[in-house]
Design an enzyme around this catalytic site. Structure first.
Site, PDB file in Angstrom:
ATOM      1  N   CYS A 123       0.820  -1.209   0.000  1.00  0.00           N
ATOM      2  CA  CYS A 123       0.000   0.000   0.000  1.00  0.00           C
ATOM      3  C   CYS A 123       0.857   1.264   0.000  1.00  0.00           C
ATOM      4  CB  CYS A 123      -0.903  -0.034   1.234  1.00  0.00           C
ATOM      5  SG  CYS A 123      -1.705   1.504   1.594  1.00  0.00           S
ATOM      6  N   CYS A 156      -1.628   1.805  -2.959  1.00  0.00           N
ATOM      7  CA  CYS A 156      -2.598   2.883  -2.708  1.00  0.00           C
ATOM      8  C   CYS A 156      -1.988   4.286  -2.669  1.00  0.00           C
ATOM      9  CB  CYS A 156      -3.293   2.662  -1.357  1.00  0.00           C
ATOM     10  SG  CYS A 156      -3.447   0.959  -0.818  1.00  0.00           S
ATOM     11  N   LYS A 189      -0.211   5.532  -5.954  1.00  0.00           N
ATOM     12  CA  LYS A 189      -1.285   5.552  -6.969  1.00  0.00           C
ATOM     13  C   LYS A 189      -2.202   6.758  -6.788  1.00  0.00           C
ATOM     14  CE  LYS A 189      -5.145   4.058  -5.821  1.00  0.00           C
ATOM     15  NZ  LYS A 189      -5.692   2.732  -5.843  1.00  0.00           N
ATOM     16  N   TYR A 245      -8.726  -3.433 -11.917  1.00  0.00           N
ATOM     17  CA  TYR A 245      -8.446  -2.365 -10.955  1.00  0.00           C
ATOM     18  C   TYR A 245      -7.115  -1.646 -11.267  1.00  0.00           C
ATOM     19  CZ  TYR A 245      -8.564  -1.024  -5.882  1.00  0.00           C
ATOM     20  OH  TYR A 245      -8.616  -0.400  -4.672  1.00  0.00           O
ATOM     21  N   GLU A 281      -6.560   1.992 -13.282  1.00  0.00           N
ATOM     22  CA  GLU A 281      -6.070   3.136 -12.496  1.00  0.00           C
ATOM     23  C   GLU A 281      -4.771   3.679 -13.081  1.00  0.00           C
ATOM     24  OE1 GLU A 281      -7.946   2.660  -8.100  1.00  0.00           O
ATOM     25  OE2 GLU A 281      -5.906   1.938  -8.341  1.00  0.00           O
ATOM     26  N   GLU A 289     -25.850  14.349  -2.764  1.00  0.00           N
ATOM     27  CA  GLU A 289     -27.304  14.402  -2.530  1.00  0.00           C
ATOM     28  C   GLU A 289     -28.065  13.633  -3.617  1.00  0.00           C
ATOM     29  OE1 GLU A 289     -29.251  18.263  -2.961  1.00  0.00           O
ATOM     30  OE2 GLU A 289     -27.767  18.872  -4.457  1.00  0.00           O
TER      31      GLU A 289
HETATM   32  P1  FAD Z   1       1.479  -6.146   1.986  1.00  0.00           P
HETATM   33  O1  FAD Z   1       1.107  -4.740   2.230  1.00  0.00           O
HETATM   34  O2  FAD Z   1       1.777  -6.529   0.587  1.00  0.00           O
HETATM   35  O3  FAD Z   1       2.747  -6.457   2.914  1.00  0.00           O
HETATM   36  C1  FAD Z   1       3.434  -7.669   2.885  1.00  0.00           C
HETATM   37  C2  FAD Z   1       4.884  -7.416   3.302  1.00  0.00           C
HETATM   38  O4  FAD Z   1       5.520  -8.665   3.596  1.00  0.00           O
HETATM   39  C3  FAD Z   1       5.716  -6.776   2.191  1.00  0.00           C
HETATM   40  O5  FAD Z   1       6.460  -5.684   2.711  1.00  0.00           O
HETATM   41  C4  FAD Z   1       6.652  -7.899   1.743  1.00  0.00           C
HETATM   42  O6  FAD Z   1       7.853  -7.423   1.221  1.00  0.00           O
HETATM   43  C5  FAD Z   1       6.834  -8.642   3.047  1.00  0.00           C
HETATM   44  N1  FAD Z   1       7.287 -10.046   2.894  1.00  0.00           N
HETATM   45  C6  FAD Z   1       6.883 -10.948   1.972  1.00  0.00           C
HETATM   46  N2  FAD Z   1       7.478 -12.129   2.188  1.00  0.00           N
HETATM   47  C7  FAD Z   1       8.278 -11.967   3.277  1.00  0.00           C
HETATM   48  C8  FAD Z   1       9.150 -12.823   3.987  1.00  0.00           C
HETATM   49  N3  FAD Z   1       9.284 -14.098   3.660  1.00  0.00           N
HETATM   50  N4  FAD Z   1       9.835 -12.311   5.048  1.00  0.00           N
HETATM   51  C9  FAD Z   1       9.690 -11.009   5.411  1.00  0.00           C
HETATM   52  N5  FAD Z   1       8.875 -10.166   4.773  1.00  0.00           N
HETATM   53  C10 FAD Z   1       8.176 -10.631   3.727  1.00  0.00           C
HETATM   54  N6  FAD Z   1      -5.945  -1.223  -1.414  1.00  0.00           N
HETATM   55  C11 FAD Z   1      -6.820  -0.288  -0.975  1.00  0.00           C
HETATM   56  O7  FAD Z   1      -7.464  -0.482   0.061  1.00  0.00           O
HETATM   57  N7  FAD Z   1      -6.984   0.903  -1.647  1.00  0.00           N
HETATM   58  C12 FAD Z   1      -6.302   1.193  -2.764  1.00  0.00           C
HETATM   59  O8  FAD Z   1      -6.474   2.266  -3.348  1.00  0.00           O
HETATM   60  C13 FAD Z   1      -5.373   0.224  -3.254  1.00  0.00           C
HETATM   61  N8  FAD Z   1      -4.634   0.487  -4.348  1.00  0.00           N
HETATM   62  C14 FAD Z   1      -3.723  -0.438  -4.781  1.00  0.00           C
HETATM   63  C15 FAD Z   1      -2.981  -0.132  -5.908  1.00  0.00           C
HETATM   64  C16 FAD Z   1      -2.058  -1.034  -6.372  1.00  0.00           C
HETATM   65  C17 FAD Z   1      -1.238  -0.692  -7.602  1.00  0.00           C
HETATM   66  C18 FAD Z   1      -1.860  -2.275  -5.691  1.00  0.00           C
HETATM   67  C19 FAD Z   1      -0.854  -3.258  -6.185  1.00  0.00           C
HETATM   68  C20 FAD Z   1      -2.587  -2.568  -4.557  1.00  0.00           C
HETATM   69  C21 FAD Z   1      -3.535  -1.661  -4.097  1.00  0.00           C
HETATM   70  N9  FAD Z   1      -4.314  -1.918  -2.966  1.00  0.00           N
HETATM   71  C22 FAD Z   1      -5.226  -0.991  -2.535  1.00  0.00           C
HETATM   72  C23 FAD Z   1      -4.185  -3.198  -2.232  1.00  0.00           C
HETATM   73  C24 FAD Z   1      -3.355  -3.045  -0.941  1.00  0.00           C
HETATM   74  O9  FAD Z   1      -2.116  -2.451  -1.234  1.00  0.00           O
HETATM   75  C25 FAD Z   1      -3.146  -4.432  -0.336  1.00  0.00           C
HETATM   76  O10 FAD Z   1      -4.409  -5.053  -0.182  1.00  0.00           O
HETATM   77  C26 FAD Z   1      -2.477  -4.354   1.035  1.00  0.00           C
HETATM   78  O11 FAD Z   1      -1.221  -3.736   0.949  1.00  0.00           O
HETATM   79  C27 FAD Z   1      -2.321  -5.769   1.601  1.00  0.00           C
HETATM   80  O12 FAD Z   1      -1.672  -5.723   2.838  1.00  0.00           O
HETATM   81  P2  FAD Z   1      -0.923  -7.010   3.411  1.00  0.00           P
HETATM   82  O13 FAD Z   1      -0.518  -6.650   4.796  1.00  0.00           O
HETATM   83  O14 FAD Z   1      -1.722  -8.214   3.192  1.00  0.00           O
HETATM   84  O15 FAD Z   1       0.375  -7.175   2.490  1.00  0.00           O
HETATM   85  P1  NA7 Z   2      -7.164  -8.687 -11.248  1.00  0.00           P
HETATM   86  O1  NA7 Z   2      -8.315  -8.012 -10.613  1.00  0.00           O
HETATM   87  O2  NA7 Z   2      -6.889 -10.103 -10.932  1.00  0.00           O
HETATM   88  O3  NA7 Z   2      -7.313  -8.498 -12.829  1.00  0.00           O
HETATM   89  C1  NA7 Z   2      -6.398  -9.032 -13.726  1.00  0.00           C
HETATM   90  C2  NA7 Z   2      -6.651  -8.467 -15.116  1.00  0.00           C
HETATM   91  O4  NA7 Z   2      -5.655  -8.948 -16.015  1.00  0.00           O
HETATM   92  C3  NA7 Z   2      -7.983  -8.885 -15.699  1.00  0.00           C
HETATM   93  O5  NA7 Z   2      -8.456  -7.852 -16.526  1.00  0.00           O
HETATM   94  C4  NA7 Z   2      -7.602 -10.135 -16.524  1.00  0.00           C
HETATM   95  O6  NA7 Z   2      -8.485 -10.377 -17.580  1.00  0.00           O
HETATM   96  C5  NA7 Z   2      -6.264  -9.711 -17.065  1.00  0.00           C
HETATM   97  N1  NA7 Z   2      -5.383 -10.839 -17.383  1.00  0.00           N
HETATM   98  C6  NA7 Z   2      -5.023 -11.851 -16.569  1.00  0.00           C
HETATM   99  N2  NA7 Z   2      -4.150 -12.658 -17.190  1.00  0.00           N
HETATM  100  C7  NA7 Z   2      -3.962 -12.156 -18.430  1.00  0.00           C
HETATM  101  C8  NA7 Z   2      -3.166 -12.526 -19.537  1.00  0.00           C
HETATM  102  N3  NA7 Z   2      -2.391 -13.610 -19.481  1.00  0.00           N
HETATM  103  N4  NA7 Z   2      -3.201 -11.775 -20.664  1.00  0.00           N
HETATM  104  C9  NA7 Z   2      -3.993 -10.672 -20.708  1.00  0.00           C
HETATM  105  N5  NA7 Z   2      -4.760 -10.240 -19.681  1.00  0.00           N
HETATM  106  C10 NA7 Z   2      -4.753 -10.975 -18.547  1.00  0.00           C
HETATM  107  O7  NA7 Z   2      -5.808  -7.936 -10.917  1.00  0.00           O
HETATM  108  P2  NA7 Z   2      -5.385  -6.432 -10.625  1.00  0.00           P
HETATM  109  O8  NA7 Z   2      -3.920  -6.465 -10.699  1.00  0.00           O
HETATM  110  O9  NA7 Z   2      -6.086  -5.435 -11.454  1.00  0.00           O
HETATM  111  O10 NA7 Z   2      -5.860  -6.184  -9.133  1.00  0.00           O
HETATM  112  C11 NA7 Z   2      -5.532  -7.068  -8.075  1.00  0.00           C
HETATM  113  C12 NA7 Z   2      -5.741  -6.404  -6.768  1.00  0.00           C
HETATM  114  O11 NA7 Z   2      -4.683  -5.481  -6.558  1.00  0.00           O
HETATM  115  C13 NA7 Z   2      -7.013  -5.602  -6.656  1.00  0.00           C
HETATM  116  O12 NA7 Z   2      -8.011  -6.348  -6.007  1.00  0.00           O
HETATM  117  C14 NA7 Z   2      -6.600  -4.401  -5.845  1.00  0.00           C
HETATM  118  O13 NA7 Z   2      -6.948  -4.552  -4.503  1.00  0.00           O
HETATM  119  C15 NA7 Z   2      -5.151  -4.312  -5.953  1.00  0.00           C
HETATM  120  P3  NA7 Z   2      -9.766 -11.384 -17.439  1.00  0.00           P
HETATM  121  O14 NA7 Z   2     -10.865 -10.580 -16.828  1.00  0.00           O
HETATM  122  O15 NA7 Z   2      -9.321 -12.538 -16.560  1.00  0.00           O
HETATM  123  O16 NA7 Z   2     -10.018 -11.788 -18.835  1.00  0.00           O
END
Ligand code: FAD
Ligand code: NA7
Length: 486
Positions: free
Chosen positions: A53, A58, A61, A196, A200, A467
């Site tokens: 995050c 988050c 982004k 998602y 974004e 509203e």
């Molecule tokens: P993480 O935050 O991923 O933390 C896991 C940590 O464990 C990491 O630091 C990793 O390096 C560490 N780790 C892994 N393996 C090991 C190991 N073996 N030893 C030690 N450390 C380790 N959520 C929202 O609510 N709002 C948003 O707007 C949003 N935007 C997002 C945008 C993007 C591009 C992405 C990718 C995600 C977004 N999310 C959003 C999702 C959100 O970031 C995740 O759901 C959240 O961070 C999950 O938290 P977590 O604690 O499960 O794992």
């Molecule tokens: P999602 O929600 O798992 O979506 C993955 C997207 O990528 C979806 O549109 C898939 O299409 C597409 N996809 C998956 N595999 C392929 C391949 N091989 N080729 C082309 N397109 C593909 O992942 P996000 O990363 O957007 O979000 C994951 C979480 O991260 C989300 O919940 C947030 O909390 C942050 P499909 O619909 O399967 O045809």
């Protein structure tokens, strides 16, 4: 094996969930340790404490989303009467990322401080389960130590996945793990994926002025309301994003200037184009492969996600798991945080409250914002029957947009899904400005079981977009939802 330290609670993963659980457990006086280690992305990107995050999700982004909206505002300012001389000014990627990264580094520092203040012992080491109560910690030089703990929490989150059909794809593309830390602007970008993260990132890159194409394999925003998804597509198209639909990449070649020649098939026909950057956003997988889970006896599903009971327990009774690495949990920061805090309350605070995943609100910033809570239209029809639900809807135009030529009038939409008999609202969908801020408030009412009549009886704040949610009368399939707004 020499044990260097003993804990009551050892947390693997210092992201949203792990940090919250560790800090909460420490409040009760538990002896807490936490290991967080970032494995560099295949492009070599790495970051600090705080997890997805804060570093690659988050936070960066939303800041980049804001940067894109700020660019859009320049056009709006002209129509609002401000005299501009440099409307054609280009976006400075380096300046933006410097500011974004400075903020992230401040947060990384604050998290370390918070752990320190709460006397949580922090290890910047890769953790692996040695036994059900022993964790092996490996530092970046390969040094090893072992710690023992009564309870262990796995909160290792997830990492991006790559399409498997393209050889050495990891070396040719970036993911969201790299984008926010790119030293130079991405330039002309192809985004593969249509959910998602893809929408974004595509939204803000286009808003920042980069030529942006999104390659869609099937539909946009699987799992979300599809009528809203199609309105998002319309808005993005109107804003300049190009969609390559029903297409999958089949080859990516790097040429000598590090440009990417991408070949894809679309409805059986092959096409090629050169891009500066290819961003793959094709989903995420749990980061559990190096943890030794199977050896310890922790059950995972075929995607590597940990299978847990409702009280976050894995198949080993003293080992728990929360957040993105757990099967069936929403991949969202607030759910990971709340789940971690509740777990610590149960383990060390004598409390019983469990996490509830019903009616979790979320927002997607595309850049037009889509906030939702509860069932989508498709889910509601699937779960109930069409006869059991009523869908109220409206297309509206925010008042401010009447000052501007640059926004098209049909963009924004509200949809309420209610149960016919009880009139309870089971789904709210809002596509328009400030969706996150608006839907957050309504989420309380919906969680408390609000009915359509209670919404109707609530006095709105005028003139606002919010509203509009309280004044819906058009029923889908019966009435025309077009509205001119305030
Ligand atoms: P993480 O935050 O991923 O933390 C896991 C940590 O464990 C990491 O630091 C990793 O390096 C560490 N780790 C892994 N393996 C090991 C190991 N073996 N030893 C030690 N450390 C380790 N959520 C929202 O609510 N709002 C948003 O707007 C949003 N935007 C997002 C945008 C993007 C591009 C992405 C990718 C995600 C977004 N999310 C959003 C999702 C959100 O970031 C995740 O759901 C959240 O961070 C999950 O938290 P977590 O604690 O499960 O794992
Ligand atoms: P999602 O929600 O798992 O979506 C993955 C997207 O990528 C979806 O549109 C898939 O299409 C597409 N996809 C998956 N595999 C392929 C391949 N091989 N080729 C082309 N397109 C593909 O992942 P996000 O990363 O957007 O979000 C994951 C979480 O991260 C989300 O919940 C947030 O909390 C942050 P499909 O619909 O399967 O045809």
């Amino acid at each position: 094996m020499q044990i260097t330290q003993e804990f009551d609670f050892f947390v693997i993963g210092g992201g949203s969930g792990g940090l919250a659980a560790a800090k909460q457990a420490a409040i009760y006086g538990a002896r807490v340790g936490l290991a967080d280690f970032v494995k560099p992305s295949p492009q070599g990107t790495k970051w600090g404490l705080g997890g997805t995050c804060v570093n690659v999700g988050c936070i960066p982004k939303k800041l980049m989303h804001f940067a894109a909206l700020a660019g859009e505002l320049r056009k709006d300012q002209v129509e609002a009467g401000w005299i501009h001389t440099n409307l054609q000014g280009k976006h400075d990627w380096i300046k933006m990322t410097e500011n974004v990264q400075n903020h992230i580094k401040k947060l990384n520092f604050q998290y370390k401080n918070q752990l320190n203040k709460k006397e949580v012992k922090y290890y910047n080491k890769l953790a692996e389960l040695e036994k059900s109560n022993i964790v092996k910690l490996i530092d970046k030089e390969g040094g090893i130590e072992y710690v023992k703990s009564k309870f262990i929490l796995i909160a290792v989150g997830g990492r991006p996945t790559y399409p498997e059909n393209i050889p050495e794809i990891e070396k040719k593309v970036i993911t969201s793990d790299d984008l926010f830390w790119l030293p130079n602007s991405p330039g002309k970008t192809l985004i593969v994926g249509a959910s998602y993260v893809a929408l974004e990132c595509g939204g803000f890159l286009n808003g920042l002025g980069y030529d942006t194409s999104i390659m869609v394999r099937s539909i946009l925003l699987r799992g979300f309301d599809q009528q809203i998804a199609s309105k998002i597509e319309d808005y993005m198209l109107e804003s300049g994003v190009k969609f390559i639909k029903e297409a999958i990449p089949i080859n990516i070649e790097l040429n000598e200037n590090n440009k990417k020649l991408v070949t894809w098939t679309q409805k059986g026909v092959q096409h090629s184009e050169i891009f500066d950057t290819v961003l793959v956003a094709t989903g995420r997988k749990s980061d559990t492969n190096k943890l030794n889970l199977e050896k310890i006896g922790i059950k995972i599903n075929k995607n590597g996600k940990i299978i847990c009971t409702i009280d976050d327990r894995t198949s080993i009774p003293n080992i728990y798991a929360i957040g993105d690495c757990v099967e069936g949990r929403p991949e969202l920061t607030p759910t990971a945080i709340k789940c971690g805090q509740l777990l610590a309350n149960r383990l060390f605070g004598g409390q019983k409250k469990m996490m509830c995943y019903q009616f979790v609100p979320t927002t997607i910033y595309t850049p037009l914002e889509y906030g939702c809570i509860g069932y989508s239209e498709e889910e509601a029809i699937n779960k109930f029957t069409q006869n059991e639900i009523i869908i109220y809807h409206s297309i509206f135009k925010p008042l401010e947009w009447n000052l501007l030529d640059s926004h098209y009038a049909q963009a924004c939409m509200i949809k309420l899904i209610i149960m016919k008999q009880t009139r309870r609202i089971i789904g709210l969908h809002y596509l328009g400005p400030n969706a996150g801020e608006i839907v957050q408030g309504y989420a309380i009412a919906i969680k408390l079981g609000a009915t359509k009549e209670q919404f109707d009886a609530t006095i709105g704040i005028h003139p606002t977009c919010s509203e509009e949610i309280l004044t819906l009368s058009a029923i889908k399939g019966i009435d025309n939802p077009q509205k001119e707004g305030c």
